[in-house]
Design a protein around this motif. Structure first.
Motif, mmCIF file in Angstrom:
data_model
loop_
_atom_site.group_PDB
_atom_site.id
_atom_site.type_symbol
_atom_site.label_atom_id
_atom_site.label_comp_id
_atom_site.label_asym_id
_atom_site.label_seq_id
_atom_site.Cartn_x
_atom_site.Cartn_y
_atom_site.Cartn_z
ATOM 1 N N VAL A 190 -6.239 5.576 -3.220
ATOM 2 C CA VAL A 190 -6.007 4.854 -4.408
ATOM 3 C C VAL A 190 -5.629 3.553 -4.322
ATOM 4 O O VAL A 190 -6.255 2.516 -4.990
ATOM 5 N N ARG A 191 -4.530 3.259 -3.320
ATOM 6 C CA ARG A 191 -4.099 1.899 -3.228
ATOM 7 C C ARG A 191 -5.338 0.958 -2.734
ATOM 8 O O ARG A 191 -5.541 -0.248 -2.947
ATOM 9 N N ARG A 192 -6.112 1.551 -1.646
ATOM 10 C CA ARG A 192 -7.069 0.605 -1.272
ATOM 11 C C ARG A 192 -8.057 0.295 -2.240
ATOM 12 O O ARG A 192 -8.596 -0.555 -2.117
ATOM 13 N N GLN A 193 -8.443 1.498 -2.977
ATOM 14 C CA GLN A 193 -9.535 1.143 -3.965
ATOM 15 C C GLN A 193 -9.065 -0.010 -4.951
ATOM 16 O O GLN A 193 -9.832 -0.967 -5.163
ATOM 17 N N VAL A 194 -7.762 0.028 -5.294
ATOM 18 C CA VAL A 194 -7.241 -0.925 -6.263
ATOM 19 C C VAL A 194 -7.046 -2.297 -5.547
ATOM 20 O O VAL A 194 -7.626 -3.324 -6.219
ATOM 21 N N ALA A 195 -6.892 -2.627 -4.379
ATOM 22 C CA ALA A 195 -7.005 -3.592 -3.636
ATOM 23 C C ALA A 195 -8.521 -4.093 -3.452
ATOM 24 O O ALA A 195 -8.303 -5.482 -3.452
ATOM 25 N N THR A 196 -9.540 -3.357 -3.387
ATOM 26 C CA THR A 196 -10.681 -3.747 -3.260
ATOM 27 C C THR A 196 -11.363 -4.354 -4.447
ATOM 28 O O THR A 196 -11.851 -5.415 -4.646
ATOM 29 N N LEU A 197 -10.876 -3.485 -5.775
ATOM 30 C CA LEU A 197 -11.299 -4.023 -7.086
ATOM 31 C C LEU A 197 -10.653 -5.240 -7.109
ATOM 32 O O LEU A 197 -11.288 -6.036 -8.336
ATOM 33 N N SER A 198 -9.575 -5.701 -6.771
ATOM 34 C CA SER A 198 -8.566 -6.682 -7.498
ATOM 35 C C SER A 198 -8.843 -7.959 -6.374
ATOM 36 O O SER A 198 -8.079 -9.042 -6.240
#
Length: 316
Positions: free
Chosen positions: A244-252
């Protein structure tokens, strides 16, 4: 007669050029003579350092003693947390030298105001540098935590005790996990409680996931059970959180890149104008209104940076 003189001059020039080329080739190709060290020529006698070298060492030692008297334990801990293998006095001495050089360059190529501005920039950048090193080290520790738990669980299944599993992890893991668990192992060997050592590591690394691991180990030590299965379950939870953290980093990522560009753009444009057309920026340092505008711009830039940071920062 004239043609003969010209021919002699041409031949002499060609001979001189050939001699220069041959000398250059000899210098580049032939090995340098081997100098026998002083220790081999006169055993037990060390060569005396140059007077300038001795003077530099004396000034450096004096500055380090003065800085050491004013340094605090927090500074040493911060450098250790950042992974910088220097004593606080050595690090501060290098920062002061860099600030002095930057100020001198600013005074030579500009004025006193630019020199002071460059010195202040160096002093501020070193704090930013340490903060980035600490954040990067903590991020690496969080990324390696899942593999660390799996390695501990494997060691426990092989019949090792928990201290032995932690010692094995300290030997086989990568930095910074190896360094932090080496600290834990050394502290437990001198009598500190294992739970306290792990809690201290969780605080140093600012890792909520490792805090859960510490709590799981403490509960298991009190009530018993299969610690390897508990660590496998915690590792699975950490794996999902990392996804989830990596997905959030990708989106932001786009927002964070925009924030960096907007923060760097004023300094880039200002530096370009300072090099190409200094008179365009001269009014800012020639009147009180100009200084006031610079201060207001700096405050607005700080407020905008904090606003952008809160905008792209996602907590979960």
């Amino acid at each position: 007669m004239t043609s003969t003189l010209s021919t002699v001059m041409v031949v002499g020039a060609a001979f001189t050029a050939a001699l220069a080329v041959a000398g250059l080739a000899y210098v580049l190709i032939m090995p340098w003579p081997v100098r026998v060290p002083m220790q081999r020529r006169r055993p037990g006698v060390a060569p005396k350092p140059h007077p300038l070298h001795r003077a530099f060492i004396a000034v450096t030692n004096l500055a380090e003693r003065r800085i050491r008297d004013r340094s605090t334990p927090a500074g040493s801990q911060l450098l250790e947390l950042a992974g910088i293998k220097l004593r606080p006095e050595q690090f501060m001495l290098r920062i002061l030298i860099a600030a002095g050089v930057a100020g001198l360059v600013g005074v030579i190529f500009g004025n006193i105001f630019i020199g002071l501005l460059l010195m202040l920039t160096v002093l501020l950048v070193h704090r930013l540098f340490i903060g980035l090193r600490v954040s990067k080290r903590q991020h690496h520790f969080a990324d390696q935590l899942e593999d660390s738990l799996l390695l501990i669980a494997s060691s426990l299944r092989a019949g090792h005790s928990l201290p032995q599993a932690l010692a094995s992890l300290a030997e086989e893991a990568e930095s910074p996990t190896a360094e932090e668990f080496t600290r834990v192992v050394n502290e437990t060997r001198v009598g500190r409680d294992l739970g306290e050592a792990l809690e201290t590591t969780a605080e140093r690394m600012d890792s909520e996931d490792f805090t859960w691991v510490t709590q799981a180990i403490e509960i298991n030590r009190e009530v018993g059970g299969n610690l390897a299965e508990v660590l496998d379950g915690v590792a699975g939870t950490i794996r999902q959180r990392n996804e989830v953290r990596r997905q959030v980093a990708t989106l932001s990522a786009e927002g964070r890149l925009s924030a960096v560009i907007l923060m760097v753009l004023p300094f880039g444009v200002g530096g370009f104008l300072l090099l190409t057309n200094p008179s365009y920026l001269a009014p800012f340092v020639e009147s009180p209104i100009g200084y006031m505008l610079l201060v207001i711009s700096a405050l607005l830039l700080v407020v905008g940076g904090l606003w952008l940071r809160k905008t792209v920062e996602v907590k979960f």
